[in-house]
Design an enzyme around this catalytic site. Structure first.
Site, PDB file in Angstrom:
ATOM      1  N   LYS A 116       0.454  -1.247  -0.371  1.00 45.58           N
ATOM      2  CA  LYS A 116      -0.228   0.007   0.113  1.00 45.58           C
ATOM      3  C   LYS A 116       0.617   1.424   0.150  1.00 45.58           C
ATOM      4  O   LYS A 116       0.629   2.021  -0.260  1.00 45.58           O
ATOM      5  CB  LYS A 116      -0.938   0.536   1.383  1.00 45.58           C
ATOM      6  N   GLU A 200      -3.042   8.072   7.590  1.00 51.60           N
ATOM      7  CA  GLU A 200      -2.596   9.353   7.763  1.00 51.60           C
ATOM      8  C   GLU A 200      -3.979  10.372   7.852  1.00 51.60           C
ATOM      9  O   GLU A 200      -4.553   9.168   8.910  1.00 51.60           O
ATOM     10  CB  GLU A 200      -4.148   8.542   6.401  1.00 51.60           C
ATOM     11  N   LYS A 201      -4.886  11.390   7.259  1.00 58.00           N
ATOM     12  CA  LYS A 201      -5.264  11.549   8.281  1.00 58.00           C
ATOM     13  C   LYS A 201      -6.911  10.794   8.297  1.00 58.00           C
ATOM     14  O   LYS A 201      -7.476  10.207   6.997  1.00 58.00           O
ATOM     15  CB  LYS A 201      -5.892  12.776   7.511  1.00 58.00           C
ATOM     16  N   TYR A 202      -7.399  10.956   8.964  1.00 58.68           N
ATOM     17  CA  TYR A 202      -8.716  10.248   9.305  1.00 58.68           C
ATOM     18  C   TYR A 202      -9.800  10.558   8.954  1.00 58.68           C
ATOM     19  O   TYR A 202     -10.446  11.001   9.207  1.00 58.68           O
ATOM     20  CB  TYR A 202      -9.043   8.892  10.227  1.00 58.68           C
ATOM     21  N   HIS A 208     -16.992   6.034  -0.572  1.00 57.45           N
ATOM     22  CA  HIS A 208     -16.426   4.661  -0.944  1.00 57.45           C
ATOM     23  C   HIS A 208     -16.677   4.575  -2.602  1.00 57.45           C
ATOM     24  O   HIS A 208     -17.577   4.125  -2.861  1.00 57.45           O
ATOM     25  CB  HIS A 208     -16.229   2.885  -0.345  1.00 57.45           C
ATOM     26  N   HIS A 235     -15.950  -4.456   6.002  1.00 55.28           N
ATOM     27  CA  HIS A 235     -15.500  -4.579   4.868  1.00 55.28           C
ATOM     28  C   HIS A 235     -15.671  -5.605   3.555  1.00 55.28           C
ATOM     29  O   HIS A 235     -15.505  -5.664   2.452  1.00 55.28           O
ATOM     30  CB  HIS A 235     -14.124  -4.849   4.869  1.00 55.28           C
ATOM     31  N   ARG A 291      -7.258  -6.557 -10.536  1.00 57.20           N
ATOM     32  CA  ARG A 291      -7.716  -7.363 -10.699  1.00 57.20           C
ATOM     33  C   ARG A 291      -9.635  -7.406 -11.104  1.00 57.20           C
ATOM     34  O   ARG A 291     -10.196  -6.561 -11.159  1.00 57.20           O
ATOM     35  CB  ARG A 291      -8.141  -8.323  -9.253  1.00 57.20           C
ATOM     36  N   ARG A 337     -25.319  -8.267  -3.897  1.00 59.85           N
ATOM     37  CA  ARG A 337     -24.484  -9.987  -3.087  1.00 59.85           C
ATOM     38  C   ARG A 337     -25.402 -10.541  -2.701  1.00 59.85           C
ATOM     39  O   ARG A 337     -26.331 -10.319  -1.216  1.00 59.85           O
ATOM     40  CB  ARG A 337     -23.408  -9.588  -3.222  1.00 59.85           C
TER      41      ARG A 337
END
Ligand code: MV4
Length: 450
Positions: A116, A200-202, A208, A235, A291, A337
Site C-alpha cells: 500500500k 493518514e488523516k482519518y 467509497h 469490509h 483484478r 450480493r
C-alpha cells in the site's frame, strides 16, 4: 487468440469467464476441488479437471496443480477470476515461467499495488490525489506522534500489506497513539508477515468510490466511470451501484481522466480498480485492485461492454475494442450480493438448495452458479449470486430491483435476500444519502451490536 483458457476459480465468476470464452469461440477448462465435483462451473465448461481436496489451499490455491492442469489440457492462458490467485504476483511469475499467459496485469504491477505504501507513492507521483499523511512508512512511535501532531487527530494507522480492514487502527488522540500504532503493526506482522505501517488523516464520513480503469499494456488506457460501494458490512460490500449518486459528470470526467492517464503511464494491462474515499467533493486515493472485481457487472451494464472479453483480448495482444470516446453511460445499475448467510449475524449457511428460481425480464441479470438440488459446500466464500438490475435512471433501477427480488427464490438455506427487501424500505437508499458507516449503523439500530 487463445484456443483454450483455464479458469482458476469456481462459482459465479467461473461461469462469467466460461460465457465470455464461449462467445469468443475459445474452449474453456474448469478446475475443481473434490467438494465441487457437482458444481455448475464443472458442468458448463468444455472440460473439467480435479485439482485437489476441498480445502482452498490444496485446490484453488494449489499452484502446482493448476499449472499441471494447463499442461494436461493444453490450455494456453489462465483467467484467475477474483480472490484466490488473482492478485498473487508469485503465481503470475510462475505462470509466465511456464510459457502460459496470465489474463491480468503483470507480476510487477500486482506487486507494486499489493504494497500500500508503494502503491500510494506511485499514484501520488502520477498525479492521483491521495489522503494527506506520512510520506512512506512510519518506523516508530515517536515518528507516529509527530505525524499525529502535524496532520491533527483523528489519524488512521494502516499496515502496508493490509487489506480487508485488517491491520488498520484509528487513533483519536496522542494518548491513543501508542496502542493503535502497536496494534496495527502487530496485525500487519501476524496477518501478512509485514509490520511496516503508514499513517493518514482519518476521514470520518466518506463514501467509497472506485474508478474502473482498463489498459492495453501498450500505453493506452480508458476509464469506465465510478461505482459507489459505500454500503458495506465489516469490509464486505453488500450493495453497489453505478454511476455514483453523488458524482457529477464533471467530477467523473476529471477523476476518470486522472486515473486513465495514470494507468496508461505505467503501461497497465487489463482491468483495474482505483479506490477512493470521497468526502466534501474531494477524491482521496486509498488502494488499487489489480483484478476484475465482484461488482464489475454494474459498470458493464451502464457502458454496454464485456470486461472479461476485453481482458482476454488484451492478454492475447489485441487492442481494446473501444476508445474513451466510445464510452457513454446508459442509465443506472445496481448490484446486490446474495450470500448464503443467516441474519442478523451473517453467519455462513451452507446446505442444499431445494428450489432456485432466477428473476428475469428487461434490465435484469442474475449471475449465479446455483441450480435446483445443488449443495453449497462449507469450504468457500458464502457469495451464491449477484442480482444486477439496470434502469433508465436510479428510481427505475430501484423499482426494478424490488420487482426482481420479488421473483427470486432461493429455498433450503438462509440468504441475505430479506436484507434487501428491508433496505428498499429506507429513505436513505432512495435519496442515495449514505456513507461507509450507514449500513453498520442501520444494522446496529435494527438488531443491536452483535
Ligand atoms: C480509511 C478510512 C478513513 N480515512 N482511510 C477500510 C479498508 C481499506 N480499504 C481502507 N479503509 C478505510 N480507510 C482514511 N484515511 C476509512 C476506511 C473504512 C472504509 C473504507 C471503505 C469502505 C468501508 C470502510 C469501512 C470502515 C473504514
Amino acid at each position: 487468440m487463445f484456443d483454450k483458457i483455464l479458469i482458476a476459480n469456481r462459482g459465479e465468476i467461473a461461469l462469467r469467464v466460461i460465457r465470455a470464452c464461449r462467445e469468443m469461440g475459445i474452449q474453456s477448462v474448469a478446475v475443481h476441488s473434490t467438494a465441487d465435483a457437482d458444481a455448475m462451473h464443472v458442468r458448463m465448461a468444455d472440460e473439467a479437471i480435479c485439482i485437489g481436496p476441498p480445502s482452498s489451499t490444496e485446490s484453488y490455491l494449489n499452484v502446482a496443480s493448476i499449472i499441471a492442469a494447463c499442461e494436461v489440457t493444453g490450455a494456453q492462458a489462465i483467467h484467475p477470476g477474483y480472490g484466490f490467485l488473482s492478485e498473487n504476483a508469485n503465481f503470475v511469475q510462475i505462470v509466465e515461467d511456464h510459457d502460459l499467459t496470465f489474463i491480468g496485469p503483470t507480476a510487477e504491477h500486482i506487486r507494486v499495488m499489493g504494497d500500500k505504501i508503494t502503491a500510494k507513492d506511485t499514484m501520488k507521483a502520477l498525479g492521483v490525489p491521495c489522503v494527506p499523511g506520512s510520506a512512506g512508512g512510519v518506523p516508530d512511535l515517536e515518528s507516529a506522534l509527530k505525524i499525529g501532531e502535524e496532520f491533527g487527530y483523528p489519524v488512521i494507522i494502516k499496515a502496508t500489506a493490509g487489506g480487508g480492514g485488517k491491520g488498520m487502527k484509528v487513533a483519536t488522540s496522542a494518548e491513543d497513539m501508542k496502542s493503535a500504532f502497536q496494534t496495527a503493526r502487530a496485525e500487519g506482522k501476524s496477518n501478512f508477515g509485514n509490520d511496516e505501517v503508514y499513517i493518514e488523516k482519518y476521514l470520518t464520513t466518506p463514501r467509497h468510490i472506485e474508478i474502473q480503469v482498463f489498459g492495453d499494456g501498450k500505453g493506452n488506457a480508458v476509464h469506465l466511470g465510478e461505482r459507489d460501494c459505500s454500503l458495506q458490512r465489516r469490509h464486505q460490500k453488500v450493495f453497489e451501484e453505478a454511476p455514483g449518486p453523488s458524482i457529477t459528470p464533471e467530477e467523473r470526467a476529471n477523476i476518470g481522466k486522472i486515473c486513465a492517464d495514470a494507468v496508461a503511464n505505467i503501461n497497465y494491462i487489463g482491468a483495474g480498480t482505483i479506490e477512493f474515499l470521497y468526502e466534501n467533493g474531494e477524491f482521496y486515493f486509498i488502494e488499487m485492485n489489480t483484478r476484475l472485481q465482484v461488482e464489475h457487472p454494474v459498470t458493464e451494464a451502464i457502458f454496454g461492454v464485456d470486461l472479461v472479453r476485453e481482458q482476454i483480448r488484451v492478454a492475447a495482444g489485441l487492442p481494446m475494442s473501444f476508445t474513451q470516446d466510445d464510452l457513454q453511460i446508459n442509465g443506472h445499475a445496481i448490484e446486490v450480493r446474495i450470500n448464503a448467510e443467516r441474519l442478523p449475524n451473517f453467519s455462513p449457511c451452507p446446505g442444499r438448495i431445494s428450489q432456485y428460481h432466477a428473476p428475469g425480464g428487461l434490465g435484469v441479470r442474475m449471475d449465479s452458479a446455483l441450480y435446483d438440488g445443488y449443495s453449497i459446500p462449507p469450504f468457500y466464500d458464502s457469495l451464491i449470486g449477484k442480482l444486477i438490475v439496470q434502469g433508465r435512471d436510479r428510481p427505475e433501477a430501484l423499482a426494478r430491483l424490488n420487482r426482481a427480488l420479488g421473483e427470486l427464490i432461493v429455498d433450503g438455506v438462509d440468504t441475505t435476500i430479506p436484507l434487501f427487501h428491508d433496505l428498499l424500505a429506507e429513505e436513505a437508499i432512495h435519496t442515495g444519502d449514505y456513507n461507509i458507516h450507514w449500513l453498520e449503523k442501520w444494522l446496529d439500530a435494527r438488531f443491536g451490536s452483535i
